[in-house]
Design a protein around this motif. Sequence first.
Motif, mmCIF file in Angstrom:
data_model
loop_
_atom_site.group_PDB
_atom_site.id
_atom_site.type_symbol
_atom_site.label_atom_id
_atom_site.label_comp_id
_atom_site.label_asym_id
_atom_site.label_seq_id
_atom_site.Cartn_x
_atom_site.Cartn_y
_atom_site.Cartn_z
ATOM 1 N N LEU A 55 0.829 -1.195 0.000
ATOM 2 C CA LEU A 55 0.000 0.000 0.000
ATOM 3 C C LEU A 55 0.866 1.247 0.000
ATOM 4 C CD1 LEU A 55 -2.635 -0.983 2.690
ATOM 5 C CD2 LEU A 55 -2.866 -1.131 0.231
ATOM 6 N N HIS A 56 0.518 2.217 -0.820
ATOM 7 C CA HIS A 56 1.216 3.497 -0.875
ATOM 8 C C HIS A 56 0.160 4.588 -0.815
ATOM 9 C CE1 HIS A 56 4.779 1.363 -2.292
ATOM 10 N NE2 HIS A 56 3.960 0.704 -3.097
ATOM 11 N N SER A 57 0.473 5.682 -0.159
ATOM 12 C CA SER A 57 -0.471 6.788 -0.074
ATOM 13 C C SER A 57 0.259 8.092 -0.381
ATOM 14 C CB SER A 57 -1.071 6.845 1.335
ATOM 15 O OG SER A 57 -1.951 7.925 1.431
ATOM 16 N N HIS A 58 -0.350 8.932 -1.193
ATOM 17 C CA HIS A 58 0.212 10.249 -1.485
ATOM 18 C C HIS A 58 -0.894 11.178 -1.940
ATOM 19 C CE1 HIS A 58 -0.112 9.655 -5.811
ATOM 20 N NE2 HIS A 58 0.397 8.466 -5.643
ATOM 21 N N TYR A 62 -7.195 4.536 -5.605
ATOM 22 C CA TYR A 62 -8.433 5.102 -5.092
ATOM 23 C C TYR A 62 -8.141 6.522 -4.634
ATOM 24 C CZ TYR A 62 -9.850 0.235 -4.956
ATOM 25 O OH TYR A 62 -10.136 -1.041 -5.289
ATOM 26 N N GLU A 63 -9.052 7.443 -4.914
ATOM 27 C CA GLU A 63 -8.861 8.824 -4.503
ATOM 28 C C GLU A 63 -9.962 9.215 -3.523
ATOM 29 O OE1 GLU A 63 -7.493 12.720 -6.677
ATOM 30 O OE2 GLU A 63 -9.586 12.302 -7.167
ATOM 31 N N ARG A 82 -7.121 16.094 -0.548
ATOM 32 C CA ARG A 82 -7.179 14.952 -1.472
ATOM 33 C C ARG A 82 -6.101 13.955 -1.076
ATOM 34 N NH1 ARG A 82 -9.622 15.662 -6.470
ATOM 35 N NH2 ARG A 82 -10.644 17.670 -6.632
ATOM 36 N N GLN A 83 -6.453 12.685 -1.146
ATOM 37 C CA GLN A 83 -5.491 11.631 -0.852
ATOM 38 C C GLN A 83 -5.712 10.492 -1.835
ATOM 39 O OE1 GLN A 83 -5.798 9.982 3.074
ATOM 40 N NE2 GLN A 83 -3.776 9.095 2.978
ATOM 41 N N THR A 84 -4.640 9.979 -2.385
ATOM 42 C CA THR A 84 -4.712 8.843 -3.295
ATOM 43 C C THR A 84 -4.091 7.628 -2.610
ATOM 44 O OG1 THR A 84 -4.568 10.248 -5.238
ATOM 45 C CG2 THR A 84 -4.015 7.932 -5.542
#
Length: 90
Positions: free
Chosen positions: A4-7, A53-54, A74-76
């Motif tokens: 999992l990565h989040s940015h 997913y955004e 906003r987070q993806t």
Amino acid sequence: MISLHSHRSKAPRGRLLLATLAAALLLPPMQADLAGQEVTLRYGFTEGMELRYELVQSSTTQVPGMGPLTQEQRQTLKIEVLDVDGEGNA
């Protein structure tokens, strides 16, 4: 195994709108065909697959003496499939 990565994302809203419209047009005919039938849904993971997913969160606060304060976040979330077993489980 899944990574999992989040940015933060600056993705255009057009793609999300297009996907929503496509789902709205395609789902009703599919539901009519499957009415009364039992259906098993399974996700077909493949090695190297990426899912994105955004999440968009907006808020407006009334600040006395200053007027409204509007914020948008906003987070993806990027999910990368690293490994899949013989049954398609990641």
